[in-house]
Enzyme design. Structure first.
Site, PDB file in Angstrom:
ATOM      1  N   GLY A  67      29.731 -25.048 -14.290  1.00 10.16           N
ATOM      2  CA  GLY A  67      29.178 -25.985 -13.196  1.00 10.16           C
ATOM      3  C   GLY A  67      27.726 -26.446 -13.597  1.00 10.16           C
ATOM      4  O   GLY A  67      27.046 -25.512 -13.885  1.00 10.16           O
ATOM      5  N   TYR A  68      27.567 -27.865 -13.867  1.00 14.06           N
ATOM      6  CA  TYR A  68      26.178 -28.316 -14.247  1.00 14.06           C
ATOM      7  C   TYR A  68      25.729 -29.269 -13.281  1.00 14.06           C
ATOM      8  O   TYR A  68      25.115 -30.199 -13.495  1.00 14.06           O
ATOM      9  CB  TYR A  68      26.198 -28.476 -15.606  1.00 14.06           C
ATOM     10  CG  TYR A  68      24.885 -28.430 -16.451  1.00 14.06           C
ATOM     11  CD1 TYR A  68      24.489 -27.083 -16.649  1.00 14.06           C
ATOM     12  CD2 TYR A  68      24.064 -29.307 -16.723  1.00 14.06           C
ATOM     13  CE1 TYR A  68      23.316 -26.765 -17.261  1.00 14.06           C
ATOM     14  CE2 TYR A  68      22.716 -29.168 -17.396  1.00 14.06           C
ATOM     15  CZ  TYR A  68      22.356 -27.828 -17.588  1.00 14.06           C
ATOM     16  OH  TYR A  68      21.443 -27.463 -18.205  1.00 14.06           O
ATOM     17  N   GLY A  69      26.045 -29.115 -11.769  1.00 13.25           N
ATOM     18  CA  GLY A  69      25.367 -29.891 -10.889  1.00 13.25           C
ATOM     19  C   GLY A  69      24.199 -29.249 -10.366  1.00 13.25           C
ATOM     20  O   GLY A  69      23.085 -28.708 -11.357  1.00 13.25           O
ATOM     21  N   ASN A  70      23.791 -29.549  -9.052  1.00 14.08           N
ATOM     22  CA  ASN A  70      22.384 -28.930  -8.693  1.00 14.08           C
ATOM     23  C   ASN A  70      22.245 -27.790  -8.944  1.00 14.08           C
ATOM     24  O   ASN A  70      21.131 -27.056  -9.761  1.00 14.08           O
ATOM     25  CB  ASN A  70      22.128 -29.329  -7.485  1.00 14.08           C
ATOM     26  CG  ASN A  70      20.691 -28.917  -6.773  1.00 14.08           C
ATOM     27  OD1 ASN A  70      20.864 -27.888  -6.448  1.00 14.08           O
ATOM     28  ND2 ASN A  70      19.716 -29.601  -6.541  1.00 14.08           N
ATOM     29  N   VAL A  71      22.981 -26.793  -8.613  1.00 17.24           N
ATOM     30  CA  VAL A  71      22.895 -25.304  -8.555  1.00 17.24           C
ATOM     31  C   VAL A  71      23.075 -24.843 -10.081  1.00 17.24           C
ATOM     32  O   VAL A  71      22.005 -24.140 -10.568  1.00 17.24           O
ATOM     33  CB  VAL A  71      23.992 -24.555  -7.911  1.00 17.24           C
ATOM     34  CG1 VAL A  71      23.754 -22.861  -8.147  1.00 17.24           C
ATOM     35  CG2 VAL A  71      23.912 -24.840  -6.258  1.00 17.24           C
ATOM     36  N   GLY A  72      23.882 -25.125 -10.769  1.00 18.76           N
ATOM     37  CA  GLY A  72      24.196 -24.850 -12.270  1.00 18.76           C
ATOM     38  C   GLY A  72      23.092 -25.102 -13.050  1.00 18.76           C
ATOM     39  O   GLY A  72      22.493 -24.363 -14.006  1.00 18.76           O
ATOM     40  N   LYS A  81      28.361 -23.853  11.381  1.00 24.19           N
ATOM     41  CA  LYS A  81      28.959 -24.531  10.402  1.00 24.19           C
ATOM     42  C   LYS A  81      29.565 -25.755  11.226  1.00 24.19           C
ATOM     43  O   LYS A  81      30.284 -25.595  12.430  1.00 24.19           O
ATOM     44  CB  LYS A  81      29.949 -24.058   9.492  1.00 24.19           C
ATOM     45  CG  LYS A  81      30.122 -24.410   8.286  1.00 24.19           C
ATOM     46  CD  LYS A  81      29.038 -24.268   7.403  1.00 24.19           C
ATOM     47  CE  LYS A  81      29.053 -24.631   5.754  1.00 24.19           C
ATOM     48  NZ  LYS A  81      28.134 -24.097   5.180  1.00 24.19           N
TER      49      LYS A  81
END
Length: 419
Positions: free
Chosen positions: A219-224, A105
């Site tokens: 969450g409604y970004g890329n993943v959600g 990381k």
């Protein structure tokens, strides 16, 4: 009393897994420490002509299974302690996924929103030059994380190839497709979460079909958003979604694609027609079957755990459930939490597929990527369920998953003669 650090949490999780899986204490002693941590100073000429020096890190936790793999984040709160913990968690994620990779990381302490595009590019190229001797397609392969994206990876690739004076497309993943990126990478994490949710329903909620089950996604970004779209295609009823500005609820179900169109126009899901507005707190506590926290860490805690009604919680985000809440839900509510490093591993799995394509100078079709991703996710899920059953279902699913992941790395170290 000072707050427990990410590294201390990672050590506690490792020691707990060691006790459950009866792993050799010598292996655990090695695994408590990253193999290498690099700290670099990055001087950047700012647009006003001044020089500003930023601090960057790269932690390489363990490479017993293969080259280090892990994202690079640009965030003002990046610390060496955090980067080390994240590299350790990456070791477990790639191990559980069955990948021939180790955990790494990186990060730079910076607020990327405060930089111009030119300053961001110069910072990225400076970071690459500083860590170039320690990375490479067969050594350590970075990727995007918080505050970084495909454009940053394109600059990263270009600068690294200038340093080594050779074509090395596999030095980073999640690149633009034009530069060797993999098809399907953009939705891979969300698709993986959807696949794991479907498999968990078959295993733990087998008396119900997807059409009978209600789902809420925080969450409604890329993943959600991609999780919602794929679950909807699988027949699940998405009744609530949210973003940082609030949430929406409809007992009759939402069309995820139409919600996403609304969000792109208005920058929030709030205000979507035919749905009532709710808060993020209300979304978490809805009377639903499946809850998918896909936004922030520590949203299911001792403060709200008694109000959580979902029987299945699938972690799309990293660390959304505290250990105390997870134990309470398991013991008192008979609810299961599918851990983040199993549920959201789709991204790193497709990143590995990108490495394979770069190594072999090929590009797979989108259908091929999706098919391989689904198979890999299902295999990992079944291994966790088998281990959970072996442990007589007396521990949370995370413990079973950690047992598998740590044991695989420990076995590889033993075979190499490290202990």
């Amino acid at each position: 009393m000072s707050e427990i650090t990410p590294y201390q949490i990672a050590i506690e999780q490792l020691e707990r897994a060691a006790r459950i899986a009866e792993i050799d204490p010598q292996a655990i002693e090695i695994l408590k420490h990253p193999q290498r941590v690099i700290r670099v100073s990055i001087p950047v000429r700012m647009d006003n002509g001044s020089i500003k020096v930023f601090t960057g890190y790269r932690s390489q936790h363990n490479n017993a299974l293969g080259p280090y793999k892990g994202g690079v984040r640009y965030h003002p709160n990046v610390t060496m302690d955090e980067v080390i913990a994240l590299s350790m968690w990456m070791t477990w994620k790639v191990s559980l996924a069955g990948l021939p990779l180790g955990g790494g990381k990186g990060g730079v302490a910076v607020n990327p929103k405060e930089l111009s595009k030119g300053e961001l590019e110069r910072l990225t190229r400076g970071y690459v030059r500083a860590i170039a001797p320690f990375i490479g397609p067969d050594v350590d392969v970075p990727a995007p994380d918080v505050g970084t994206d495909a454009q940053v990876m394109a600059w990263f690739l270009d600068e690294y190839e200038k340093v080594v004076r050779a074509t090395r497309k596999g030095v980073v993943t999640s690149k633009p497709v034009e530069l060797g990126g993999s098809l399907g990478r953009i939705y891979s994490t969300g698709y993986g979460v959807a696949v794991i949710t479907r498999e968990a329903v078959k295993e733990f909620l087998e008396e119900k079909s997807p059409e009978e089950l209600t789902v809420a996604i925080q969450g409604y970004g890329n993943v959600g958003s991609y999780t919602a779209i794929f679950l909807h295609e699988m027949g699940f009823k998405i009744v609530a979604v949210s973003d940082s500005k609030g949430g929406i609820y409809s007992k009759d179900g939402l069309d995820p694609k139409k919600v996403l169109e609304h969000k792109k126009k208005t920058r929030s899901v709030v205000g979507y027609k035919e749905a009532k507005t709710i808060t993020n707190k209300e979304l978490l506590e809805l009377d639903i079957d499946i809850l998918i926290p896909a936004a922030l860490e520590n949203v299911i805690t001792s403060e709200n755990m008694k109000n959580i009604k979902a029987k299945l919680i699938v972690e799309g985000a990293n660390g959304p459930t505290t250990p105390e809440a997870e134990e309470y839900l398991f013991k008192e509510k008979k609810s299961l939490v599918v851990p983040d490093f199993l549920a959201n591993a789709g991204g790193v799995i497709v990143s590995f597929f990108e490495q394979v394509q770069n190594w072999t100078w090929t590009q797979w079709s989108e259908d091929e990527v999706k098919r391989r991703l689904e198979a890999q996710m299902i295999t990992a899920f079944k291994k966790v369920v088998d281990e959970w059953n072996r442990l007589d279902k007396k521990v949370v699913l995370r413990d079973a998953a950690m047992s598998i992941a740590v044991r695989r790395v420990a076995d590889a170290m033993k075979l190499r003669g490290w202990y």
